[in-house]
Design a protein around this motif. Structure first.
Motif, PDB file in Angstrom:
ATOM      1  N   UNK A 114      -0.267  -7.665  -4.763  1.00  0.00           N
ATOM      2  CA  UNK A 114      -1.229  -6.616  -5.064  1.00  0.00           C
ATOM      3  C   UNK A 114      -0.685  -5.292  -4.541  1.00  0.00           C
ATOM      4  N   UNK A 115      -0.666  -4.282  -5.398  1.00  0.00           N
ATOM      5  CA  UNK A 115      -0.285  -2.933  -4.998  1.00  0.00           C
ATOM      6  C   UNK A 115      -1.522  -2.042  -5.005  1.00  0.00           C
ATOM      7  N   UNK A 116      -1.749  -1.345  -3.896  1.00  0.00           N
ATOM      8  CA  UNK A 116      -2.841  -0.386  -3.790  1.00  0.00           C
ATOM      9  C   UNK A 116      -2.223   1.004  -3.688  1.00  0.00           C
ATOM     10  N   UNK A 117      -2.494   1.841  -4.674  1.00  0.00           N
ATOM     11  CA  UNK A 117      -1.843   3.140  -4.786  1.00  0.00           C
ATOM     12  C   UNK A 117      -2.894   4.246  -4.684  1.00  0.00           C
ATOM     13  N   UNK A 118      -2.745   5.102  -3.677  1.00  0.00           N
ATOM     14  CA  UNK A 118      -3.683   6.205  -3.470  1.00  0.00           C
ATOM     15  C   UNK A 118      -2.957   7.529  -3.648  1.00  0.00           C
ATOM     16  N   UNK A 119      -3.570   8.430  -4.395  1.00  0.00           N
ATOM     17  CA  UNK A 119      -2.999   9.768  -4.598  1.00  0.00           C
ATOM     18  C   UNK A 119      -4.141  10.773  -4.523  1.00  0.00           C
ATOM     19  N   UNK A 120      -3.953  11.849  -3.767  1.00  0.00           N
ATOM     20  CA  UNK A 120      -5.071  12.751  -3.554  1.00  0.00           C
ATOM     21  C   UNK A 120      -4.600  14.125  -3.112  1.00  0.00           C
TER      22      UNK A 120
ATOM     23  N   UNK B 180       0.855  -1.175   0.000  1.00  0.00           N
ATOM     24  CA  UNK B 180       0.000   0.000   0.000  1.00  0.00           C
ATOM     25  C   UNK B 180       0.898   1.235   0.000  1.00  0.00           C
ATOM     26  N   UNK B 181       0.657   2.115  -0.956  1.00  0.00           N
ATOM     27  CA  UNK B 181       1.472   3.317  -1.108  1.00  0.00           C
ATOM     28  C   UNK B 181       0.544   4.517  -1.273  1.00  0.00           C
ATOM     29  N   UNK B 182       0.778   5.559  -0.456  1.00  0.00           N
ATOM     30  CA  UNK B 182      -0.087   6.738  -0.497  1.00  0.00           C
ATOM     31  C   UNK B 182       0.756   7.997  -0.679  1.00  0.00           C
ATOM     32  N   UNK B 183       0.248   8.882  -1.512  1.00  0.00           N
ATOM     33  CA  UNK B 183       0.827  10.221  -1.619  1.00  0.00           C
ATOM     34  C   UNK B 183      -0.369  11.164  -1.578  1.00  0.00           C
ATOM     35  N   UNK B 184      -0.734  11.570  -0.362  1.00  0.00           N
ATOM     36  CA  UNK B 184      -1.993  12.284  -0.154  1.00  0.00           C
ATOM     37  C   UNK B 184      -1.746  13.609   0.576  1.00  0.00           C
TER      38      UNK B 184
END
Length: 322
Positions: free
Chosen positions: A235-241, A155-159
């Motif tokens: 599985x990679x879950x990528x969130x950007x916001x 899980x990778x986030x750039x928020x």
């Protein structure tokens, strides 16, 4: 050996915060020229880099066989839709090239530029600098060393929390011209996931315009989520916001032997903005590898084919959200 004479094309956020300071700080590079027509940016270049020539536009590198001010290396740090034509012009002029991400708007254009570089015998690389974030390097070492066992989920986030509409070009420019958060932050997150876990078989995407919802002509998403199923089974879950108010882990990795979480963003961007280069193994390492590659002492820091793979996933993501 003499420093590589470098022309920086573009002096917006990427050019002024990332590229110019890193080039100027490297003893094997010389910031010989900056291309910008903006009067305020030209004044800043004169103040910060008084020995650097100023060019009003990139026309100086468009003539076949011409070299800009005798330069060896061109760095393209302009809005996304100008990357491909400027890279082509620089390669045609006989320069080695660094281009900011995204490499181009579509994978086919990027592949054509790779062929052109090969035909011209020039080096070409893409500034996927987030490979040199300290927290990503820590995750990479954990995964490569097998300390987490068989990784199942990444899980990778750039928020960020920026609820007011921005006038930055990345959100006012249509997606067809490179606007939106997937081309911006998403390109980094996709590249990191591919570096860790390899090729992707399936892509799932959610993307929306939140801050300017309903405004005609605004289709540059400011909130997006991508789920990637890698061929390796991860599985990679990528969130950007730009509209995420709550704090969450930057990285979370789950494996058969344990897990890992890290919080907060790598500080190098903020440090560069404040005039500090604090991590010699971080972003400066990219340009050290560029110099070595130009001198025939090693590979380019980012294989442009890797950046093509990122664009292929972005194209698949956009196809799912039309």
């Amino acid at each position: 050996m003499a420093p590589l004479r470098t022309v920086l094309i573009g002096y917006g956020h990427a050019g002024s915060v990332f590229h110019a300071p890193l080039i100027a700080a490297d003893p094997d590079l010389d910031l010989s020229a900056v291309v910008t027509g903006n009067s305020a940016r030209r004044a800043e270049v004169r103040r910060r880099y008084p020995g650097t020539a100023l060019l009003s536009d990139a026309a100086a590198i468009r003539g076949p066989g011409e070299r800009t001010s005798g330069c060896d290396l061109a760095v393209v740090a302009t809005p996304n839709d100008s990357h491909a034509p400027l890279v082509e012009a620089a390669l045609t002029a006989g320069l080695d090239v660094v281009v900011d991400k995204p490499f181009a708007l579509i994978a086919a254009s990027a592949r054509r530029l790779i062929r052109l570089a090969e035909e011209r015998g020039r080096l070409l690389t893409v500034f996927h600098n987030r490979r040199w974030d300290a927290d990503f390097r820590a995750v990479r070492d954990l995964v490569a060393g097998g300390r987490l066992g068989e990784v199942r989920r990444f899980v990778s986030r750039f928020e960020r929390w920026r609820p007011d509409p921005e006038q930055a070009w990345r959100y006012t420019t249509p997606r067809s011209r490179g606007g939106g958060i997937i081309y911006d932050l998403g390109a980094h997150l996709i590249d990191q996931a591919l570096q860790l876990f390899g090729p992707v078989d399936d892509v799932y995407t959610e993307a929306s315009v939140v801050r300017d919802a309903g405004v005609p002509g605004i289709d540059a998403e400011d909130d997006a989520f991508l789920a990637l199923r890698h061929r390796s089974g991860v599985y990679s879950h990528l969130s950007m916001s730009a509209v995420a108010p709550g704090e969450a882990p930057r990285f979370s990795v789950t494996g058969s032997l344990g897990g890992h979480e890290s919080w907060g963003l790598d500080p190098q961007e903020d440090q560069l903005r404040g005039g500090v280069i604090a991590d010699p193994d971080g972003y400066p390492a990219f340009y050290r590898q560029v110099v070595a590659a130009v001198r025939g002492e090693g590979p380019v820091p980012v294989d442009p084919a890797d950046a093509v793979a990122v664009l292929e996933i972005i194209e698949r993501a956009f196809a799912l959200t039309r």
